[in-house]
Motif scaffolding. Structure first.
Motif, PDB file in Angstrom:
ATOM      1  N   SER A   1       0.020 -12.031 -13.519  1.00 22.33           N
ATOM      2  CA  SER A   1       0.321 -11.996 -14.980  1.00 22.33           C
ATOM      3  C   SER A   1       0.575 -11.109 -15.717  1.00 22.33           C
ATOM      4  O   SER A   1       0.829 -10.724 -16.596  1.00 22.33           O
ATOM      5  CB  SER A   1      -0.673 -13.523 -15.230  1.00 22.33           C
ATOM      6  OG  SER A   1      -1.791 -12.054 -15.937  1.00 22.33           O
ATOM      7  N   ALA A   2       0.124 -10.011 -14.730  1.00 20.44           N
ATOM      8  CA  ALA A   2       0.292  -8.492 -15.410  1.00 20.44           C
ATOM      9  C   ALA A   2       1.487  -8.084 -14.858  1.00 20.44           C
ATOM     10  O   ALA A   2       1.811  -6.532 -16.062  1.00 20.44           O
ATOM     11  CB  ALA A   2      -0.618  -7.817 -14.296  1.00 20.44           C
TER      12      ALA A   2
ATOM     13  N   ALA B   1      -5.957  -7.293 -13.783  1.00 16.23           N
ATOM     14  CA  ALA B   1      -5.205  -7.740 -13.289  1.00 16.23           C
ATOM     15  C   ALA B   1      -3.910  -6.426 -13.330  1.00 16.23           C
ATOM     16  O   ALA B   1      -3.349  -6.048 -14.329  1.00 16.23           O
ATOM     17  CB  ALA B   1      -4.464  -9.147 -13.538  1.00 16.23           C
ATOM     18  N   TYR B   2      -3.611  -6.343 -12.586  1.00 13.00           N
ATOM     19  CA  TYR B   2      -2.298  -4.975 -12.545  1.00 13.00           C
ATOM     20  C   TYR B   2      -1.629  -5.801 -11.548  1.00 13.00           C
ATOM     21  O   TYR B   2      -1.870  -5.976 -10.399  1.00 13.00           O
ATOM     22  CB  TYR B   2      -2.702  -3.938 -12.815  1.00 13.00           C
ATOM     23  CG  TYR B   2      -3.554  -3.352 -11.213  1.00 13.00           C
ATOM     24  CD1 TYR B   2      -3.085  -2.737 -10.778  1.00 13.00           C
ATOM     25  CD2 TYR B   2      -5.027  -3.806 -11.230  1.00 13.00           C
ATOM     26  CE1 TYR B   2      -3.535  -2.166  -8.731  1.00 13.00           C
ATOM     27  CE2 TYR B   2      -5.415  -2.810 -10.155  1.00 13.00           C
ATOM     28  CZ  TYR B   2      -4.806  -2.250  -9.377  1.00 13.00           C
ATOM     29  OH  TYR B   2      -5.371  -1.603  -7.620  1.00 13.00           O
ATOM     30  N   CYS B   3      -0.191  -4.862 -11.967  1.00 11.14           N
ATOM     31  CA  CYS B   3       0.472  -4.679 -10.264  1.00 11.14           C
ATOM     32  C   CYS B   3       0.908  -3.051 -10.006  1.00 11.14           C
ATOM     33  O   CYS B   3       1.704  -2.947 -11.228  1.00 11.14           O
ATOM     34  CB  CYS B   3       2.418  -5.357 -11.016  1.00 11.14           C
ATOM     35  SG  CYS B   3       1.645  -7.465 -10.827  1.00 11.14           S
ATOM     36  N   ALA B   4       1.609  -2.237  -9.201  1.00 11.76           N
ATOM     37  CA  ALA B   4       1.593  -1.752  -8.707  1.00 11.76           C
ATOM     38  C   ALA B   4       2.226  -1.256  -7.478  1.00 11.76           C
ATOM     39  O   ALA B   4       2.523  -1.736  -6.535  1.00 11.76           O
ATOM     40  CB  ALA B   4       0.630  -1.122  -8.456  1.00 11.76           C
ATOM     41  N   ASN B   5       3.325  -0.834  -7.981  1.00 13.00           N
ATOM     42  CA  ASN B   5       4.251  -0.145  -6.751  1.00 13.00           C
ATOM     43  C   ASN B   5       3.770   0.852  -5.290  1.00 13.00           C
ATOM     44  O   ASN B   5       2.284   1.251  -5.934  1.00 13.00           O
ATOM     45  CB  ASN B   5       5.592   0.544  -6.592  1.00 13.00           C
ATOM     46  CG  ASN B   5       5.433   2.038  -7.317  1.00 13.00           C
ATOM     47  OD1 ASN B   5       3.609   2.303  -8.154  1.00 13.00           O
ATOM     48  ND2 ASN B   5       6.829   2.727  -7.962  1.00 13.00           N
ATOM     49  N   GLU B   6       4.495   1.210  -4.554  1.00 13.36           N
ATOM     50  CA  GLU B   6       3.288   1.832  -3.470  1.00 13.36           C
ATOM     51  C   GLU B   6       3.124   3.420  -3.670  1.00 13.36           C
ATOM     52  O   GLU B   6       1.840   3.968  -3.654  1.00 13.36           O
ATOM     53  CB  GLU B   6       4.201   2.264  -2.416  1.00 13.36           C
ATOM     54  CG  GLU B   6       4.250   0.492  -1.404  1.00 13.36           C
ATOM     55  CD  GLU B   6       5.345   0.218   0.084  1.00 13.36           C
ATOM     56  OE1 GLU B   6       6.408   1.633   0.099  1.00 13.36           O
ATOM     57  OE2 GLU B   6       5.426  -0.358   0.443  1.00 13.36           O
ATOM     58  N   ALA B   7       3.890   3.774  -4.755  1.00 15.43           N
ATOM     59  CA  ALA B   7       3.277   4.808  -4.941  1.00 15.43           C
ATOM     60  C   ALA B   7       2.060   5.033  -6.043  1.00 15.43           C
ATOM     61  O   ALA B   7       1.254   6.090  -6.001  1.00 15.43           O
ATOM     62  CB  ALA B   7       4.297   6.254  -5.664  1.00 15.43           C
ATOM     63  N   ALA B   8       2.215   3.863  -7.017  1.00 13.54           N
ATOM     64  CA  ALA B   8       0.793   3.956  -8.120  1.00 13.54           C
ATOM     65  C   ALA B   8      -0.408   3.722  -7.087  1.00 13.54           C
ATOM     66  O   ALA B   8      -0.652   3.651  -7.138  1.00 13.54           O
ATOM     67  CB  ALA B   8       1.520   2.776  -8.518  1.00 13.54           C
TER      68      ALA B   8
ATOM     69  N   ALA C   1      -1.262  -7.487 -19.113  1.00 14.97           N
ATOM     70  CA  ALA C   1      -3.137  -8.202 -19.668  1.00 14.97           C
ATOM     71  C   ALA C   1      -3.753  -8.094 -20.739  1.00 14.97           C
ATOM     72  O   ALA C   1      -4.328  -8.263 -20.919  1.00 14.97           O
ATOM     73  CB  ALA C   1      -3.535  -9.516 -18.631  1.00 14.97           C
ATOM     74  N   GLY C   2      -3.673  -6.655 -20.862  1.00 20.01           N
ATOM     75  CA  GLY C   2      -4.292  -5.357 -21.684  1.00 20.01           C
ATOM     76  C   GLY C   2      -5.589  -4.889 -20.509  1.00 20.01           C
ATOM     77  O   GLY C   2      -5.297  -5.099 -18.829  1.00 20.01           O
TER      78      GLY C   2
ATOM     79  N   PRO D   1     -16.188   1.701 -24.331  1.00 19.59           N
ATOM     80  CA  PRO D   1     -14.663   1.382 -23.860  1.00 19.59           C
ATOM     81  C   PRO D   1     -14.354   0.697 -25.218  1.00 19.59           C
ATOM     82  O   PRO D   1     -14.321   0.870 -26.449  1.00 19.59           O
ATOM     83  CB  PRO D   1     -16.091  -0.177 -23.365  1.00 19.59           C
ATOM     84  CG  PRO D   1     -16.428  -0.560 -23.235  1.00 19.59           C
ATOM     85  CD  PRO D   1     -17.115   0.539 -24.680  1.00 19.59           C
ATOM     86  N   PHE D   2     -12.538   1.434 -24.984  1.00 22.29           N
ATOM     87  CA  PHE D   2     -11.372   1.082 -25.694  1.00 22.29           C
ATOM     88  C   PHE D   2     -10.285  -0.275 -25.122  1.00 22.29           C
ATOM     89  O   PHE D   2     -10.759   0.428 -23.733  1.00 22.29           O
ATOM     90  CB  PHE D   2     -11.323   2.518 -26.004  1.00 22.29           C
ATOM     91  CG  PHE D   2      -9.861   3.110 -24.958  1.00 22.29           C
ATOM     92  CD1 PHE D   2      -8.752   2.557 -24.852  1.00 22.29           C
ATOM     93  CD2 PHE D   2     -10.718   3.696 -24.085  1.00 22.29           C
ATOM     94  CE1 PHE D   2      -7.681   3.329 -24.105  1.00 22.29           C
ATOM     95  CE2 PHE D   2      -9.786   4.483 -23.198  1.00 22.29           C
ATOM     96  CZ  PHE D   2      -8.206   4.155 -23.306  1.00 22.29           C
ATOM     97  N   LYS D   3     -10.505  -0.998 -26.052  1.00 25.28           N
ATOM     98  CA  LYS D   3      -9.483  -2.186 -25.500  1.00 25.28           C
ATOM     99  C   LYS D   3      -8.091  -1.662 -25.043  1.00 25.28           C
ATOM    100  O   LYS D   3      -7.275  -0.398 -26.788  1.00 25.28           O
ATOM    101  CB  LYS D   3      -9.291  -3.365 -26.401  1.00 25.28           C
ATOM    102  CG  LYS D   3      -9.108  -4.025 -25.755  1.00 25.28           C
ATOM    103  CD  LYS D   3      -8.477  -5.409 -26.724  1.00 25.28           C
ATOM    104  CE  LYS D   3      -8.209  -6.945 -26.279  1.00 25.28           C
ATOM    105  NZ  LYS D   3      -8.237  -7.233 -25.230  1.00 25.28           N
ATOM    106  N   GLU D   4      -7.156  -1.703 -24.318  1.00 30.50           N
ATOM    107  CA  GLU D   4      -5.534  -0.933 -23.913  1.00 30.50           C
ATOM    108  C   GLU D   4      -4.576  -2.375 -24.622  1.00 30.50           C
ATOM    109  O   GLU D   4      -5.323  -3.496 -24.044  1.00 30.50           O
ATOM    110  CB  GLU D   4      -5.623  -0.530 -22.334  1.00 30.50           C
ATOM    111  CG  GLU D   4      -6.354   0.309 -22.215  1.00 30.50           C
ATOM    112  CD  GLU D   4      -6.238   1.029 -21.035  1.00 30.50           C
ATOM    113  OE1 GLU D   4      -5.236   0.396 -20.464  1.00 30.50           O
ATOM    114  OE2 GLU D   4      -6.849   2.152 -20.680  1.00 30.50           O
ATOM    115  N   PRO D   5      -3.732  -2.482 -25.130  1.00 35.15           N
ATOM    116  CA  PRO D   5      -3.085  -3.926 -25.268  1.00 35.15           C
ATOM    117  C   PRO D   5      -2.134  -3.447 -24.687  1.00 35.15           C
ATOM    118  O   PRO D   5      -2.196  -2.848 -22.622  1.00 35.15           O
ATOM    119  CB  PRO D   5      -1.907  -2.675 -26.636  1.00 35.15           C
ATOM    120  CG  PRO D   5      -2.353  -1.429 -26.284  1.00 35.15           C
ATOM    121  CD  PRO D   5      -3.192  -1.130 -25.687  1.00 35.15           C
ATOM    122  N   PRO D   6      -1.396  -4.554 -24.105  1.00 36.73           N
ATOM    123  CA  PRO D   6      -0.241  -4.886 -22.637  1.00 36.73           C
ATOM    124  C   PRO D   6       0.536  -3.211 -22.888  1.00 36.73           C
ATOM    125  O   PRO D   6       0.837  -3.089 -23.613  1.00 36.73           O
ATOM    126  CB  PRO D   6       0.798  -6.655 -23.148  1.00 36.73           C
ATOM    127  CG  PRO D   6      -0.159  -6.864 -24.068  1.00 36.73           C
ATOM    128  CD  PRO D   6      -1.254  -5.687 -24.882  1.00 36.73           C
TER     129      PRO D   6
END
Length: 185
Positions: free
Chosen positions: A41-42, A88-95, A121-122, A138-143
């Motif tokens: 979902s990320a 939840a997150y998705c990252a490439n190899e450099a990330a 998903a923020g 804490p602060f909420k980050e949008p998508p």
């Protein structure tokens, strides 16, 4: 009468054992598919379609939930909404290299190309200025999605304050400054 009762009791206990065994085998399948869905979902659909999915436990041990082919890896959050940093997150190899360097408190990231990371998903973070903050408001980050590469606000003209839409530089003035793009790609 005693034989009927004994047979009935054995039948009830056998049924209960079968139900318990089924629950024990069904639960991991449900958890696995749920974790995969949360992880994917990320990312945008075209990234999620072929991404690897990996789960990490509290100790950092990793379990591959699904193999991938596009050099992106997606991670589910624990399923507890509102927990800072549990996203939840998705990252490439450099990330992933950038994140590893940050976690190890290296003086600067060592990735040799920009990292791309999706958090559609923020997220919730402790600080927009300090990469090592572990408390505060804490602060909420949008998508959003990120380009994990050094960005300088004086040369880019981009703002350094969190925004609900548009682009800004998070952790400006640190080696871990990066571009936050608050929208779906």
């Amino acid at each position: 009468m005693k034989i009927k009762t004994a047979v009935w009791l054995v039948l009830v206990l056998s049924t209960a054992l079968v139900l318990v065994a089924q629950q024990k085998t069904a639960k991991p399948i449900i958890q696995r598919s749920s974790k995969i869905a949360r992880a994917l979902s990320a990312a945008p659909a075209e990234v999620a379609r072929s991404a690897k999915v990996v789960d990490r436990d509290e100790k950092g041990n990793e379990t591959v939930l699904r193999e991938g082919t596009n050099r992106f890896t997606c991670f589910p959050y624990s399923g507890r909404p509102g927990v800072v940093g549990d996203v939840a997150y998705c990252a490439n190899e450099a990330a992933l290299q950038w994140e590893k360097d940050l976690a190890e408190h290296k003086p600067k990231p060592t990735n040799t190309e920009p990292g791309i990371e999706y958090m559609l998903a923020g997220a919730i973070d402790w600080s927009s200025t300090d990469p090592y903050a572990t408390s505060g408001t804490p602060f909420k980050e949008p998508p959003h999605w990120m380009i994990l590469w050094p960005f300088n606000p004086t040369t880019t003209g981009l703002p350094t304050q969190p925004k609900q839409t548009g682009t800004w530089i998070m952790w400006a003035g640190t080696p871990y400054a990066h571009l936050m793009i608050n929208q779906h790609p």
